[in-house]
Write a protein that holds these residues in place. Sequence first.
Motif, PDB file in Angstrom:
ATOM      1  N   TYR A   1      -9.037  -2.626   3.626  1.00  0.00           N
ATOM      2  CA  TYR A   1      -8.063  -3.712   3.479  1.00  0.00           C
ATOM      3  C   TYR A   1      -8.623  -4.819   2.587  1.00  0.00           C
ATOM      4  CZ  TYR A   1      -5.312  -1.784   7.387  1.00  0.00           C
ATOM      5  OH  TYR A   1      -4.551  -0.990   8.202  1.00  0.00           O
TER       6      TYR A   1
ATOM      7  N   GLN B   1      -1.539   4.196   7.885  1.00  0.00           N
ATOM      8  CA  GLN B   1      -2.042   3.008   8.565  1.00  0.00           C
ATOM      9  C   GLN B   1      -2.591   3.322   9.949  1.00  0.00           C
ATOM     10  OE1 GLN B   1      -2.472   0.153   6.987  1.00  0.00           O
ATOM     11  NE2 GLN B   1      -1.567   1.134   5.172  1.00  0.00           N
TER      12      GLN B   1
ATOM     13  N   HIS C   1      -7.938  -4.163  -1.137  1.00  0.00           N
ATOM     14  CA  HIS C   1      -6.560  -4.411  -1.576  1.00  0.00           C
ATOM     15  C   HIS C   1      -6.241  -5.902  -1.570  1.00  0.00           C
ATOM     16  CE1 HIS C   1      -5.514  -0.179  -1.864  1.00  0.00           C
ATOM     17  NE2 HIS C   1      -6.248  -0.001  -0.777  1.00  0.00           N
TER      18      HIS C   1
ATOM     19  N   SER D   1      -3.406  -6.177  -4.254  1.00  0.00           N
ATOM     20  CA  SER D   1      -2.690  -4.891  -4.170  1.00  0.00           C
ATOM     21  C   SER D   1      -2.648  -4.148  -5.502  1.00  0.00           C
ATOM     22  CB  SER D   1      -1.262  -5.086  -3.637  1.00  0.00           C
ATOM     23  OG  SER D   1      -1.272  -5.707  -2.371  1.00  0.00           O
TER      24      SER D   1
ATOM     25  N   PRO E   1      -0.189   0.907  -8.216  1.00  0.00           N
ATOM     26  CA  PRO E   1       0.698   0.786  -7.054  1.00  0.00           C
ATOM     27  C   PRO E   1       2.005   1.568  -7.284  1.00  0.00           C
ATOM     28  CG  PRO E   1       0.916  -1.145  -8.429  1.00  0.00           C
ATOM     29  CD  PRO E   1      -0.136  -0.293  -9.085  1.00  0.00           C
TER      30      PRO E   1
ATOM     31  N   MET F   1       0.821  -1.207   0.000  1.00  0.00           N
ATOM     32  CA  MET F   1       0.000   0.000   0.000  1.00  0.00           C
ATOM     33  C   MET F   1       0.856   1.259   0.000  1.00  0.00           C
ATOM     34  SD  MET F   1      -2.963  -1.361   2.644  1.00  0.00           S
ATOM     35  CE  MET F   1      -4.082   0.007   2.284  1.00  0.00           C
TER      36      MET F   1
END
Length: 360
Positions: A225, A78, A228, A233, A238, A71
Amino acid sequence: MPVSNFNAGPAVLPRVVLERAQSELLDYQGRGMSILEMSHRSKEYEAINKSAETRFKALLGLGDDYRVLLMQGGASAQFALLALNFLRPGTLADYVITGSWGEKALEEARRIGEVHVAATMAEGGYRTVPSAAELHLSEHPTYLHLTSNETIQGVQWAAFPESGEIPLVADMSSDILSRPFDATKFSLIYAGAQKNIGPAGVTVVLIQQHFLDQARAEVPTIFSYKTHAKNNSLYNTPPVFAVYMLDLVLGWIESLGGLTAIAERNAAKAGLIYAAIDQSNGFYQGHAETSARSQMNVTFRLADQALEKAFLAEAQGQGMVGLAGHRSVGGVRASIYNALEHEACADLAQFMSLFAQKHG
């Protein structure tokens, strides 16, 4: 002149990794273009993405019951995403505060939901971590959060607390993959790559599938979450080059012998500098208590700011860069992450001894 890079982050990278990236920069695997220019939907990038997840889990000895999310936004993002995904109305989370980054994580979670401070070491100036007796957990917290290594104060958990049935969560940005540990104790770990495992730009989130299943559905798509994980991801573009570098660094750790070998290397480096502190007859004053000394960030003070300024200037004159303490606390901080070579720490320890003899 080559330098010894003691910067706290972005930090030193393995030379062999930098040379590999340099050799592939203009033409990645015969494609005639740089990895920086490639689609994140290309088979080449998808292979890199998968390799990074596989290598990360392999180094920790984990299987399919864990996912690795790659991420953006650093650990600071986070702080909020963790709470957004798991703090529902009517629930609370427990936080253990052992330094400045734990404070920031707590502050951000408070913006989103209810939190409880299970322990704080602020009164002692953040010099150690709490004992089991000093942990006061709430009855049914959604998770228990800690910071495994505090870069500013130079305090690290030598052994992690037992949380029982409570999901254990950690910010491991500054000591991830620097030593072996039982990763199965954790439901979620997050870590900015830019200290031990790569350049700035990518954050690794390790999450247990059972814990992931409990994440809230009613969060913005990009902050989930589950989004992802479902998209490996690749939900949005990215940080391609950062993930590529992450994969190369993980391969480098493997080549050294994994986490047991890297821990021996790191302990030897830290031992040199702590010995210089302990043998200085008080000329250098370490911040952390001995039992909580960080293997990643060695923090210490000299008698006054003028002497510290002279120390930093002379060290930089000898090619030792990044030794100034964090702007919030001052002093001296030697960040000795995975890629820093043993010779750099030996040179610093020798310089410290000579400086103490000269000015003591």
